[in-house]
Structure formats: C-alpha cells, structure tokens
Design a protein around this motif. Structure first.
Motif, mmCIF file in Angstrom:
data_model
loop_
_atom_site.group_PDB
_atom_site.id
_atom_site.type_symbol
_atom_site.label_atom_id
_atom_site.label_comp_id
_atom_site.label_asym_id
_atom_site.label_seq_id
_atom_site.Cartn_x
_atom_site.Cartn_y
_atom_site.Cartn_z
ATOM 1 N N HIS A 189 -119.629 0.320 71.395
ATOM 2 C CA HIS A 189 -120.406 -0.790 70.325
ATOM 3 C C HIS A 189 -120.942 0.227 69.306
ATOM 4 C CE1 HIS A 189 -122.940 -3.580 68.771
ATOM 5 N NE2 HIS A 189 -123.963 -2.935 69.224
ATOM 6 N N HIS A 238 -124.799 -18.988 60.982
ATOM 7 C CA HIS A 238 -123.862 -18.503 62.082
ATOM 8 C C HIS A 238 -123.356 -19.612 62.680
ATOM 9 C CE1 HIS A 238 -127.399 -20.020 64.185
ATOM 10 N NE2 HIS A 238 -126.998 -20.166 65.229
ATOM 11 N N ALA A 244 -119.382 -19.138 63.107
ATOM 12 C CA ALA A 244 -119.355 -18.540 64.872
ATOM 13 C C ALA A 244 -118.575 -19.701 65.511
ATOM 14 C CB ALA A 244 -120.516 -17.902 65.339
ATOM 15 N N SER A 248 -126.313 -15.303 72.408
ATOM 16 C CA SER A 248 -125.662 -14.403 72.942
ATOM 17 C C SER A 248 -124.340 -14.118 72.659
ATOM 18 C CB SER A 248 -125.616 -15.134 74.569
ATOM 19 O OG SER A 248 -125.041 -16.329 74.509
ATOM 20 N N ALA A 249 -123.555 -15.210 71.815
ATOM 21 C CA ALA A 249 -122.372 -15.079 71.069
ATOM 22 C C ALA A 249 -122.266 -13.662 70.541
ATOM 23 C CB ALA A 249 -121.968 -16.313 70.163
ATOM 24 N N PRO A 250 -121.276 -13.166 70.281
ATOM 25 C CA PRO A 250 -120.980 -11.841 69.464
ATOM 26 C C PRO A 250 -121.136 -12.014 67.806
ATOM 27 C CG PRO A 250 -118.809 -12.649 70.329
ATOM 28 C CD PRO A 250 -119.913 -13.453 70.955
ATOM 29 N N ALA A 251 -121.415 -11.040 67.178
ATOM 30 C CA ALA A 251 -121.753 -11.067 65.920
ATOM 31 C C ALA A 251 -120.217 -11.103 65.123
ATOM 32 C CB ALA A 251 -122.298 -9.770 65.266
ATOM 33 N N ALA A 252 -120.289 -11.893 64.150
ATOM 34 C CA ALA A 252 -118.856 -11.727 63.371
ATOM 35 C C ALA A 252 -119.401 -11.559 61.960
ATOM 36 C CB ALA A 252 -118.432 -13.500 63.766
ATOM 37 N N THR A 302 -126.078 -7.995 66.591
ATOM 38 C CA THR A 302 -125.255 -7.799 67.935
ATOM 39 C C THR A 302 -124.844 -9.120 68.426
ATOM 40 O OG1 THR A 302 -127.334 -8.055 68.994
ATOM 41 C CG2 THR A 302 -126.483 -5.771 68.437
ATOM 42 N N THR A 303 -125.476 -10.184 67.668
ATOM 43 C CA THR A 303 -125.221 -11.420 67.924
ATOM 44 C C THR A 303 -124.938 -12.452 67.002
ATOM 45 O OG1 THR A 303 -127.605 -12.269 67.795
ATOM 46 C CG2 THR A 303 -126.909 -11.255 70.007
ATOM 47 N N ALA A 304 -124.423 -13.844 67.024
ATOM 48 C CA ALA A 304 -123.899 -14.632 66.221
ATOM 49 C C ALA A 304 -125.253 -14.927 65.212
ATOM 50 C CB ALA A 304 -123.385 -15.945 66.505
#
Length: 453
Positions: free
Chosen positions: A78, A266, A270, A277-281, A308-310
């Motif tokens: 990561h 987001h 997302a 807690s959702a991953p970044a996009a 690092t998160t949405a």
C-alpha cells in the motif's frame, strides 16, 4: 540572616542532585540523537547517495508513471506517501507499507528506474528521531522524555542558583583549567551550565511542545484556528496530527490539532453505504495533485499523503526549514477541490512562536550557523551531564546514593516554594513526581541516609 541562606543552598543542592541523577542519562541520549538528526541534511545524501542522488535529465516522468512502477514492484503493498524530487539531482520517494514493513522506495524521476529501498523505521535518522521523541517504546517513552525535559528545567533553575558567585571570583565565568580532580569537574559543570542555561531552556521548552501530554494540552490551549476556515468543508473525525509519527514528520506542529476534511463526494463515487473504513477510490491523479501544489507555489520538499479511505483526502504538506514557508493543503480525492489551504499567515501568534522555536531546536532556521549553535548546545549538555555524573561518582559513599545533607532546622523559603509550585502546576508530570520525591526524601531524612558533602 546567614543561616537561612546556607540552608536554602543545601536544599537547592539536594534537589539539583536528585534532578541531575535522573535527567543526566536522558540528556546524554537526547544530545547524541539530536546531533545525528541535526545533521540529517548532510548525512542522508552521504549515507544514501545511491538512493537519493541522480543525474539531472531533461524530462521527468509523471508522478503517475512513477507510481505505476512502484506498484508493479510491490503489488501487495500500500503506497501511503509520495515525495516529489526536492531538486533536479534528487530522486523521487514513495512510502510503501508492505508485509508489515514501512519502506522508503526511491525512484529516478528521469528514467523511472527503481534505485532501491530502505526500512522507513530502521534507518539512522528514523532511529535517532524515534529515540529522541519516545525512546522507541511508545507512550511510556514519550512520558519519560517529557518528565526528563520538565526536570531539566528544574535542573537549570536550581543550577543557576548554585552557580551564583556569592563572593567567589574563580571558577565562575571560566573553568580553572589548572585545577585537578573534583574542583576541575565542578568548574566544567558549573561554567558550561551557566553559559548554556538560556539556550538550554529554549531547547527544553521548544521540545516539550511535541510531547504527548504537556504538548497536547499546550496545543489545545494555544493553537487555535478560526472555525470559519472549515465551516463550508465536510470534516472527518480525524486530526491532521495522525499523519505524524515518532520517526516521520508530515504536517507542521501548528496543524496537528486541526480537523481533517472529508472528500465530500465520496458517497456518490464509492457507492451506497460507504464509510470511513471503505477503501479509497480517487478520481484525481497523483500528478494532478502535484500540479495543484506547483500552481499554489508550495516550496519543494513537500510530501503528498494519499487517501486511505473513501472519505479521505490527499494531503500536501511541507514542514519547511523556514516556517514562514509552511503549507498544508487538503485536496478532495474525487473533484480535486482544495478543501483547506493553511499557511504561515493563518497561524496564531503562539503557533508562530512555537514553530520558530521548533525550527531553532532542529537547527534549520539559519542554515549552518543554526546547526553550529545547536551543536554547541548539545556539546554543553554532554559536558554538563558527564561532569555531573563524574562528580557524583567521585563523592559517592560506599553505600547509598550520596544525597547531599540537609539541615533539620531549614526554614521555609516562600519564593522557592512558589517557584516549585509554579513548575509543578505548569508541568503536571513534574508536579506529581515532586510529590513522590518529597515523600522519598522525607523517608531518607527519617532514616538518616545522608552523607557529608
């Protein structure tokens, strides 16, 4: 009139003894690690020349292309941070979290060739910084460093009282180099302490602002920004200080207690039910963020922390050698909108003074001159600490600590009590330890465990 003065002198000496015995090992460690970190700008290119230095070319690859090369080399890793080249002959750097390790990965920006990697927590400077801030043992180490720094202030104040000439002319402003034994060590200790007292207080106080207990309370009390700066910006429940760690500095001290904005779009991008807690996009590329930093004239040497998160944001930050060039941007990962742009002019007067103190502490304000001054302070600290321990060793008894004697008819000295109360209230850890030391000292007195001076 003479007896009370002598009695207070013995009290000051006794407490100076206690403080010195506890503080000296910490001061030696802080001085040595401080010297290492002080010369980071010179040592890093020397020790890691193959990783950090490149031959300047005509065209640099984009940040996204370099990112792709690193991702290809570390497919399971990561990527947390990107540091664009600070100069034409410097490499680009990525911070990669891979298999439980934190790696600094270096890339030639002209050829996109990976130059190598180093352990982000186990290189010389990272170890020195971690030891200097928390002894590499986390919160306990931070509290011990804070306690030592607080008692260091007590040491300086009591030391100045003990140094006061009181009619003496020799061994006051200059050591008696022709002396031998304990007299010479006493002069080296007292004279170096006198000349370095003011600067040492600056070093101790500026260092205390980074501690986890006193420094946090200090920041919450004095480091304020207008709430309007974040009024129209979606906020997360995180603070910018979370981007800093014992071994790595990302945002300036003045920004540590500020809220991290949230990428407002987001949820739309997302998907339903996205949480922190959702991953970044991210829809914004790394190169676009670098272009934003360039367009806003961020001083070279900055870092870009990836979301690092949405809800996360790109954070562009430079902890500049001259704090007037400090800058911290938070960029929406979906729209590229700059949600916050905080500069020197946004800092409060106390934050400005603190940032200046930190930079003087690190030897970065005036280039080599500042480094030389801080080096001299560190050498004075080493001389004062070592000479104090040598004097104690030379006068120690066969059994016991060798605590200086205290008259039983000691009168109360109101000013001294007031000074100790102020220090105890201003530095809570010191105040609690003072009570414990008072109880310990009372026990020693009751048992008669003192020795002649």
């Amino acid at each position: 009139m003479r007896a009370p003065r002598t009695s207070f002198y013995s009290l000051a000496w006794r407490w100076h003894f206690y403080a010195g015995l506890f503080v000296a090992p910490f001061m030696i460690l802080l001085a040595l690690t401080g010297i290492i970190y002080l010369f980071k700008p010179q040592l890093d290119p020397l020790l890691y020349r193959d990783l950090m230095l490149v031959e300047a070319g005509e065209h640099r690859h984009s940040a996204d292309h370099l990112l792709g090369q690193v991702q290809q080399a570390y497919p399971e890793g990561h990527i947390g941070q990107y540091l664009p080249p600070a100069a034409a002959t410097r490499s680009a750097q990525f911070v990669v979290h891979d298999g439980g390790r934190e790696l600094n990965v270096f890339v030639d920006p002209y050829s996109a060739k990976l130059l190598g990697a180093q352990d982000g927590k186990r290189n010389l400077q990272a170890i020195a910084r971690a030891l200097h801030s928390e002894l590499m043992i986390g919160t306990l180490g931070d509290r011990l460093i804070e306690l030592a720094a607080g008692w260091g202030i007590v040491l300086v104040v009591s030391g100045l009282y003990l140094w006061w000439p009181r009619g003496r002319r020799s061994g006051v402003l200059w050591p008696r180099l022709n002396a031998r034994g304990r007299v010479l060590w006493r002069d080296l200790h007292a004279v170096s302490g006198f000349w370095g007292a003011g600067l040492l207080l600056v070093m101790l106080l500026s260092g205390m602002t980074w501690t986890g207990l006193w420094g946090k309370q200090y920041a919450e009390l004095w480091n304020r920004f207008p709430a309007a700066m974040w009024t129209d910006v979606p906020q997360s429940d995180r603070q910018a200080g979370e981007l800093n760690s014992a071994h790595r500095q990302t945002v300036p001290w003045a920004l540590e207690n500020t809220p991290m904005p949230a990428s407002g779009a987001h949820a739309e991008h997302a998907g339903h039910g996205a949480h922190s807690s959702a991953p970044a996009a991210p829809q914004v590329s790394l190169q676009q963020v670098e272009d934003i930093a360039t367009a806003r004239h961020i001083e070279p040497g900055y870092s870009i922390t990836l979301p690092t998160t949405a809800e996360g944001v790109f954070t562009v930050s430079v902890f500049a050698d001259d704090p007037r060039n400090d800058a911290t941007l938070h960029v929406d990962q979906y729209t590229g909108q700059v949600l916050a742009d905080v500069r020197w002019h946004d800092y409060s007067p106390v934050a400005r003074a603190t940032e200046l103190g930190v930079k003087l502490h690190e030897g970065k304000m005036f280039g080599p001159l500042n480094q030389i001054i801080v080096l001299l302070i560190c050498l004075m600290i080493l001389l004062g600490s070592v000479s104090g321990l040598v004097m104690w060793w030379m006068r120690r008894p066969a059994r016991g600590l060798g605590v200086p004697p205290l008259r039983h008819d000691l009168p109360r000295w109101k000013t001294a009590i007031g000074v100790m109360l102020v220090l105890g209230v201003a530095f809570p850890l010191v105040g609690v330890s003072m009570l414990l030391l008072w109880a310990f000292d009372s026990l020693l007195l009751r048992r008669g465990l003192t020795v002649n001076a």
